[in-house]
Design a protein around this motif. Structure first.
Motif, PDB file in Angstrom:
ATOM      1  N   TRP A 259       9.308  -7.593 -65.227  1.00  0.00           N
ATOM      2  CA  TRP A 259      10.400  -6.786 -65.535  1.00  0.00           C
ATOM      3  C   TRP A 259      10.019  -6.142 -67.051  1.00  0.00           C
ATOM      4  CZ3 TRP A 259      15.037  -5.058 -63.300  1.00  0.00           C
ATOM      5  CH2 TRP A 259      16.072  -4.333 -64.020  1.00  0.00           C
ATOM      6  N   ILE A 260       9.933  -4.955 -67.061  1.00  0.00           N
ATOM      7  CA  ILE A 260       9.385  -4.421 -68.332  1.00  0.00           C
ATOM      8  C   ILE A 260      10.715  -3.249 -68.640  1.00  0.00           C
ATOM      9  CG2 ILE A 260       7.806  -2.823 -69.732  1.00  0.00           C
ATOM     10  CD1 ILE A 260       5.883  -4.106 -67.705  1.00  0.00           C
ATOM     11  N   ASP A 261      11.155  -2.988 -69.874  1.00  0.00           N
ATOM     12  CA  ASP A 261      11.849  -1.906 -70.364  1.00  0.00           C
ATOM     13  C   ASP A 261      11.059  -1.181 -71.423  1.00  0.00           C
ATOM     14  OD1 ASP A 261      14.209  -3.307 -69.033  1.00  0.00           O
ATOM     15  OD2 ASP A 261      14.673  -4.204 -70.794  1.00  0.00           O
ATOM     16  N   ILE A 262      11.477   0.122 -71.448  1.00  0.00           N
ATOM     17  CA  ILE A 262      11.090   1.020 -72.348  1.00  0.00           C
ATOM     18  C   ILE A 262      12.467   1.850 -72.916  1.00  0.00           C
ATOM     19  CG2 ILE A 262       8.652   1.567 -71.565  1.00  0.00           C
ATOM     20  CD1 ILE A 262       9.835   4.472 -70.818  1.00  0.00           C
ATOM     21  N   GLY A 263      12.426   2.113 -74.002  1.00  0.00           N
ATOM     22  CA  GLY A 263      13.820   2.735 -74.814  1.00  0.00           C
ATOM     23  C   GLY A 263      13.601   2.806 -76.055  1.00  0.00           C
ATOM     24  N   ASP A 264      14.642   3.562 -76.705  1.00  0.00           N
ATOM     25  CA  ASP A 264      14.831   3.762 -78.051  1.00  0.00           C
ATOM     26  C   ASP A 264      16.121   3.472 -78.696  1.00  0.00           C
ATOM     27  OD1 ASP A 264      16.648   5.652 -77.077  1.00  0.00           O
ATOM     28  OD2 ASP A 264      15.443   7.617 -77.731  1.00  0.00           O
ATOM     29  N   GLY A 265      16.837   2.575 -77.950  1.00  0.00           N
ATOM     30  CA  GLY A 265      18.219   2.343 -78.262  1.00  0.00           C
ATOM     31  C   GLY A 265      19.322   3.088 -77.677  1.00  0.00           C
ATOM     32  N   THR A 266      18.998   4.230 -77.342  1.00  0.00           N
ATOM     33  CA  THR A 266      20.171   5.044 -76.677  1.00  0.00           C
ATOM     34  C   THR A 266      19.621   5.256 -75.127  1.00  0.00           C
ATOM     35  OG1 THR A 266      20.349   6.445 -78.527  1.00  0.00           O
ATOM     36  CG2 THR A 266      21.031   7.450 -76.516  1.00  0.00           C
ATOM     37  N   THR A 267      18.291   5.626 -74.761  1.00  0.00           N
ATOM     38  CA  THR A 267      17.803   5.789 -73.554  1.00  0.00           C
ATOM     39  C   THR A 267      16.746   4.553 -73.212  1.00  0.00           C
ATOM     40  OG1 THR A 267      17.368   8.095 -73.800  1.00  0.00           O
ATOM     41  CG2 THR A 267      15.991   7.201 -72.199  1.00  0.00           C
ATOM     42  N   LYS A 268      17.181   4.112 -71.841  1.00  0.00           N
ATOM     43  CA  LYS A 268      16.468   3.011 -71.512  1.00  0.00           C
ATOM     44  C   LYS A 268      15.823   3.173 -69.980  1.00  0.00           C
ATOM     45  CE  LYS A 268      18.113  -1.136 -70.442  1.00  0.00           C
ATOM     46  NZ  LYS A 268      18.597  -2.586 -71.172  1.00  0.00           N
ATOM     47  N   LEU A 269      14.785   3.030 -69.726  1.00  0.00           N
ATOM     48  CA  LEU A 269      13.936   2.812 -68.579  1.00  0.00           C
ATOM     49  C   LEU A 269      13.478   1.480 -68.329  1.00  0.00           C
ATOM     50  CD1 LEU A 269      13.729   5.049 -66.061  1.00  0.00           C
ATOM     51  CD2 LEU A 269      11.677   5.836 -67.339  1.00  0.00           C
ATOM     52  N   SER A 270      13.564   1.081 -66.920  1.00  0.00           N
ATOM     53  CA  SER A 270      12.864  -0.293 -66.643  1.00  0.00           C
ATOM     54  C   SER A 270      12.199  -0.051 -65.463  1.00  0.00           C
ATOM     55  CB  SER A 270      14.110  -1.142 -66.538  1.00  0.00           C
ATOM     56  OG  SER A 270      14.906  -1.343 -67.555  1.00  0.00           O
ATOM     57  N   PHE A 271      11.208  -1.143 -65.366  1.00  0.00           N
ATOM     58  CA  PHE A 271      10.389  -1.413 -64.200  1.00  0.00           C
ATOM     59  C   PHE A 271      10.339  -2.667 -63.712  1.00  0.00           C
ATOM     60  CE2 PHE A 271       9.480   1.806 -67.476  1.00  0.00           C
ATOM     61  CZ  PHE A 271       9.210   2.881 -66.696  1.00  0.00           C
ATOM     62  N   GLN A 272      10.253  -2.940 -62.334  1.00  0.00           N
ATOM     63  CA  GLN A 272      10.530  -3.889 -61.721  1.00  0.00           C
ATOM     64  C   GLN A 272       9.363  -4.381 -60.622  1.00  0.00           C
ATOM     65  OE1 GLN A 272      14.191  -5.308 -60.146  1.00  0.00           O
ATOM     66  NE2 GLN A 272      14.060  -3.764 -58.578  1.00  0.00           N
ATOM     67  N   LEU A 273       8.687  -5.467 -60.584  1.00  0.00           N
ATOM     68  CA  LEU A 273       7.782  -5.516 -59.459  1.00  0.00           C
ATOM     69  C   LEU A 273       8.321  -5.671 -57.957  1.00  0.00           C
ATOM     70  CD1 LEU A 273       5.052  -6.568 -58.568  1.00  0.00           C
ATOM     71  CD2 LEU A 273       5.790  -8.765 -58.999  1.00  0.00           C
ATOM     72  N   ALA A 274       7.710  -4.754 -57.088  1.00  0.00           N
ATOM     73  CA  ALA A 274       8.375  -4.880 -55.750  1.00  0.00           C
ATOM     74  C   ALA A 274       6.814  -4.905 -54.960  1.00  0.00           C
ATOM     75  CB  ALA A 274       8.977  -3.407 -55.597  1.00  0.00           C
ATOM     76  N   PRO A 275       6.668  -5.854 -54.542  1.00  0.00           N
ATOM     77  CA  PRO A 275       5.268  -6.228 -53.960  1.00  0.00           C
ATOM     78  C   PRO A 275       5.307  -5.541 -52.578  1.00  0.00           C
ATOM     79  CG  PRO A 275       6.261  -8.281 -54.582  1.00  0.00           C
ATOM     80  CD  PRO A 275       7.310  -7.300 -54.825  1.00  0.00           C
ATOM     81  N   ALA A 276       6.291  -5.381 -51.946  1.00  0.00           N
ATOM     82  CA  ALA A 276       6.349  -4.476 -50.611  1.00  0.00           C
ATOM     83  C   ALA A 276       6.524  -2.988 -50.958  1.00  0.00           C
ATOM     84  CB  ALA A 276       7.174  -5.371 -49.420  1.00  0.00           C
TER      85      ALA A 276
END
Length: 116
Positions: free
Chosen positions: A37-54
């Protein structure tokens, strides 16, 4: 009750690659890595990415492989932005629509660059 959106999460077979792609595109730092699980952001905007093997990527505009969601990203200079995203691994999908161009990110998620 108060509700607010905390993050938008994109499934991907490679969270690190996709987080780096959007971190560079949106000029948002990577703020958290927790396994797959990885987050990117600036304190206001956040976008996250999660592993989905399938993970099965959309094939826009094919309804048999629906996009599920997409991001619209406003840019000042469409030609410079297009050159940047293509250099970063995006693929151009369509230039037919007025005011935006459609691309796919490295995991196949469609996104649009909007311009005036």
């Amino acid at each position: 009750m108060t509700a607010r959106l905390n993050t938008v999460v994109l499934d991907t077979p490679d969270p690190h690659t996709l987080a780096r792609f959007y971190s560079e595109l949106l000029d948002l730092p990577i703020t958290r890595i927790d396994g797959d699980w990885i987050d990117i952001g600036d304190g206001t905007t956040k976008l996250s990415f999660q592993l989905a093997p399938a993970y099965r990527p959309p094939q826009w505009p094919d309804p048999n492989f629906p996009q599920q969601l997409h991001l619209d990203i406003r840019v000042d200079d469409i030609d410079a932005a297009e050159a940047k995203v293509l250099r970063m691994g995006a693929q151009l999908l369509s230039t037919k629509e007025t005011g935006f161009r459609v691309y796919s990110d490295p995991a196949g998620h469609p996104f649009c660059l909007e311009y005036d």
